[in-house]
Design an enzyme around this catalytic site. Structure first.
Site, PDB file in Angstrom:
ATOM      1  N   HIS A 235      -2.826   3.091  -4.554  1.00 23.08           N
ATOM      2  CA  HIS A 235      -2.258   2.547  -3.310  1.00 23.08           C
ATOM      3  C   HIS A 235      -0.826   2.075  -3.541  1.00 23.08           C
ATOM      4  O   HIS A 235      -0.423   1.012  -3.062  1.00 23.08           O
ATOM      5  CB  HIS A 235      -3.127   1.403  -2.768  1.00 23.08           C
ATOM      6  CG  HIS A 235      -4.441   1.880  -2.201  1.00 23.08           C
ATOM      7  ND1 HIS A 235      -4.537   2.483  -0.966  1.00 23.08           N
ATOM      8  CD2 HIS A 235      -5.693   1.854  -2.701  1.00 23.08           C
ATOM      9  CE1 HIS A 235      -5.807   2.795  -0.727  1.00 23.08           C
ATOM     10  NE2 HIS A 235      -6.530   2.428  -1.766  1.00 23.08           N
TER      11      HIS A 235
ATOM     12  N   GLU B  88      -9.783   2.518  -5.367  1.00 22.95           N
ATOM     13  CA  GLU B  88      -9.409   3.873  -4.966  1.00 22.95           C
ATOM     14  C   GLU B  88      -8.172   4.380  -5.702  1.00 22.95           C
ATOM     15  O   GLU B  88      -7.171   4.729  -5.079  1.00 22.95           O
ATOM     16  CB  GLU B  88      -9.163   3.910  -3.452  1.00 22.95           C
ATOM     17  CG  GLU B  88     -10.403   3.575  -2.649  1.00 22.95           C
ATOM     18  CD  GLU B  88     -10.139   3.576  -1.149  1.00 22.95           C
ATOM     19  OE1 GLU B  88     -10.960   4.136  -0.423  1.00 22.95           O
ATOM     20  OE2 GLU B  88      -9.130   2.997  -0.699  1.00 22.95           O
TER      21      GLU B  88
ATOM     22  N   ASP C  17       0.845  -1.190   0.000  1.00 22.98           N
ATOM     23  CA  ASP C  17       0.000   0.000   0.000  1.00 22.98           C
ATOM     24  C   ASP C  17       0.882   1.242   0.000  1.00 22.98           C
ATOM     25  O   ASP C  17       2.108   1.134  -0.050  1.00 22.98           O
ATOM     26  CB  ASP C  17      -0.969  -0.020   1.202  1.00 22.98           C
ATOM     27  CG  ASP C  17      -2.314   0.600   0.826  1.00 22.98           C
ATOM     28  OD1 ASP C  17      -2.317   1.767   0.390  1.00 22.98           O
ATOM     29  OD2 ASP C  17      -3.340  -0.084   0.950  1.00 22.98           O
TER      30      ASP C  17
HETATM   31  C1  ACM Z   1     -10.902  -0.798   0.339  1.00 23.74           C
HETATM   32  O1  ACM Z   1     -11.385  -0.765   1.484  1.00 23.74           O
HETATM   33  N1  ACM Z   1     -10.350   0.281  -0.192  1.00 23.74           N
HETATM   34  C2  ACM Z   1     -10.917  -2.005  -0.449  1.00 23.74           C
END
Ligand code: ACM
Length: 558
Positions: free
Chosen positions: A242, A309, A171
């Site tokens: 991420h 995201e 991440d």
């Molecule tokens: C997530 O909670 N962004 C998969």
């Protein structure tokens, strides 16, 4: 017998108990040797009994019956005899877990408290899981979890008949998996200079470096340890968002025409970073290299590639990204993201694996009128005539909607809506919850979570291959914190995933579950799990003064 998760059927047979002694044997055919080894190791430790190998037809015996499904088992206990009949190695392990539970909470300790007095209650049990994917996600990226704690969590999953450990390995805030051809991913990206403490609005920080990573041998050990306990480890390499930690280690992966990625560090904030991958062919090659090593370590059919995201600002500003959109004939940045995901969908399929991603992966996924039989909706150029059809699966996290759309389009779906089964969310309303975030999700709320939405028709409902509880770790920096947020709710979740509960949440017998939880908490105590007490946290489980972000009111319906 207080079994959690509840079996399909069980009958207690009083007066037919089986007291174990030093002469009791434990026997299995070669096909079930793994479950035999596991059962002998835990029971000899807890009871002090030798449980030597014996002859078929005597003592405790594991028996293979190919007529049963792979995860199904039957357990029968009579005086002097206990038989676990299993459809395969996993069913044998689940039957062995049930047998351990019948011996009582002390059977979960690692050394005997007493000499003798171990009695299997006479019983007939018949059991099989509702879902094939019964998962839990550990976020080892936001806070690293030492290997020993991951192994301990595997023990907890297996004790609850949960069978998928989804490891979120990368991440913005850290990269946790050794990739030999890219050493800076662990030299540079596996640690950050400091961390936020609590929600970002609190602006509180520690001033202590945080980091850690698993070597490939550590991960092979975790995979093998989990496999012996019927748990599959599904690794997640999150892309194209991420990824700030990876970009900090290899600046050429970022959008170098709009930001000076050479100046970037591993992120020390929580949230969603805007420093995402550039969409070049070189970046694809880099991550193919990463995945080649990941595939060598993780034998799981599914490989999770995130896809959630991904902020598109840098791609909108980047001349290189815009040129790439034109070159590929794509409509916009969403289609560019989809292009990256579909590249790896096919790349994994060519290697006999399947991609799974968060529900955003379907954004920009060109729609087709109807999915081909047995496959998912894919663009015309990749239709079966071209020798290819997508078998990508979707983790539905933003609610049920993404999963419903995915199931209707022919994708397999794992339901893990954040409003219901994000176990980082608080368990009670009140000032004592440590770093309270999200919706209030009580033990009862989790027990009444139904993974298959009523509006799906039978064919689409079959696409829901399972469910998963997710433990994000911004606000949990130790196994103790994870215990607190995970338990006792993960026990309720295990029953949702395994047992044949009524589909109507209101019809579920929560009072009966709570009665069984009384002795189940003794099991957790014996395992050393620091769960949240029903009356609220112990003083040492609070985190006074650290800001959370509670969301008031009940979660939305979808
Ligand atoms: C997530 O909670 N962004 C998969």
């Amino acid at each position: 017998m207080d079994l959690i998760p509840a079996p399909l059927g069980s009958v207690r047979l009083p007066d037919r108990d089986f007291p174990l002694d030093r002469a009791t044997t434990l026997t299995a055919p070669p096909a079930l040797a793994g479950a035999e080894r596991w059962l002998r190791s835990v029971l000899t430790a807890a009871t002090g009994l030798p449980l030597n190998p014996g002859r078929p037809g005597e003592g405790i015996e594991l028996v293979h019956d190919e007529a049963l499904a792979g995860e199904a088992y039957r357990l029968s206990v009579r005086p002097g005899r206990a038989v676990i009949t299993a459809g395969g190695p996993a069913g044998a392990l689940w039957g062995a877990q049930t047998l351990r539970r019948l011996l009582g909470p002390d059977a979960y300790r690692r050394a005997p408290l007493r000499d003798g007095g171990w009695v299997l209650p006479g019983a007939d049990i018949e059991d099989a899981p509702r879902f094939g994917w019964r998962g839990a996600l550990l976020d080892v990226a936001r806070h690293f979890l030492p290997k020993a704690d991951v192994l301990r969590f595997v023990d907890q999953l297996s004790a609850h008949k949960l069978n998928v450990l989804h490891l979120h390995l990368t991440d913005d805030q850290g990269w946790r998996v050794e990739i030999k051809r890219y050493p800076r991913l662990t030299e540079r990206a596996s640690w950050r200079e400091r961390s936020m403490v609590g929600y970002r609005a609190g602006q509180r920080r520690d001033d202590r470096p945080h980091g850690g990573f698993y070597t490939q041998d550590d991960l092979r050990e975790i995979v093998a340890y989990a496999a012996e306990r019927a748990v599959t480890v599904v690794p997640e390499i999150d892309l194209p968002g991420h990824t700030q930690a990876a970009v900090a280690a290899y600046p050429e992966l970022g959008n170098t025409d709009v930001v000076d990625t050479a100046a970037l560090g591993v992120w020390t904030d929580w949230g969603v970073s805007h420093h995402v991958l550039n969409p070049s062919e070189a970046t694809l090659r880099f991550f193919e290299g990463v995945l080649e090593e990941v595939l060598e370590v993780f034998p799981s059919e599914f490989i999770h590639l995130g896809g959630d995201e991904c902020p598109k600002e840098q791609w909108k500003e980047s001349p290189a990204a815009q040129a790439r959109i034109r070159e590929l004939g794509l409509a916009n940045e969403d289609e560019l993201q989809s292009h990256l995901i579909r590249h790896f969908d096919r790349w994994l399929a060519d290697r006999g694996r399947r991609l799974i991603g968060w529900d955003e992966i379907l954004e920009g996924w060109p729609a087709v009128a109807a999915p081909p039989a047995g496959g998912a909706a894919v663009p015309a150029a990749e239709r079966p005539g071209a020798g290819w059809r997508s078998r990508a699966a979707v983790s539905s996290w933003r609610g049920f909607g993404g999963g419903i759309a995915a199931a209707r389009a022919g994708h397999d779906v794992v339901m893990c809506p954040e409003q219901h089964v994000y176990l980082d969310h608080r368990q009670a309303d009140g000032p004592d919850e440590p770093i309270p975030v999200g919706f209030v999700r009580t033990l009862e709320d989790v027990y009444r979570f139904e993974p298959v939405p009523a509006e799906l028709d039978a064919a689409a409902a079959r696409r829901v291959i399972g469910t998963q509880a997710n433990l994000w770790s911004e606000f949990t920096d130790s196994a103790r914190d994870i215990d607190y947020r995970a338990f006792p709710r993960l026990a309720a979740f295990a029953e949702v995933a395994w047992s044949a509960l009524p589909a109507d949440p209101a019809a579920r017998d929560f009072a009966g579950f709570e009665r069984r939880m009384v002795s189940h908490l003794e099991v957790l105590d014996a395992l050393g799990v620091e769960y949240r007490p029903a009356g609220g946290p112990h003083p040492w489980q609070r985190w006074p003064g650290v800001a959370g972000r509670p969301i008031d009111g009940p979660p939305p319906a979808v």
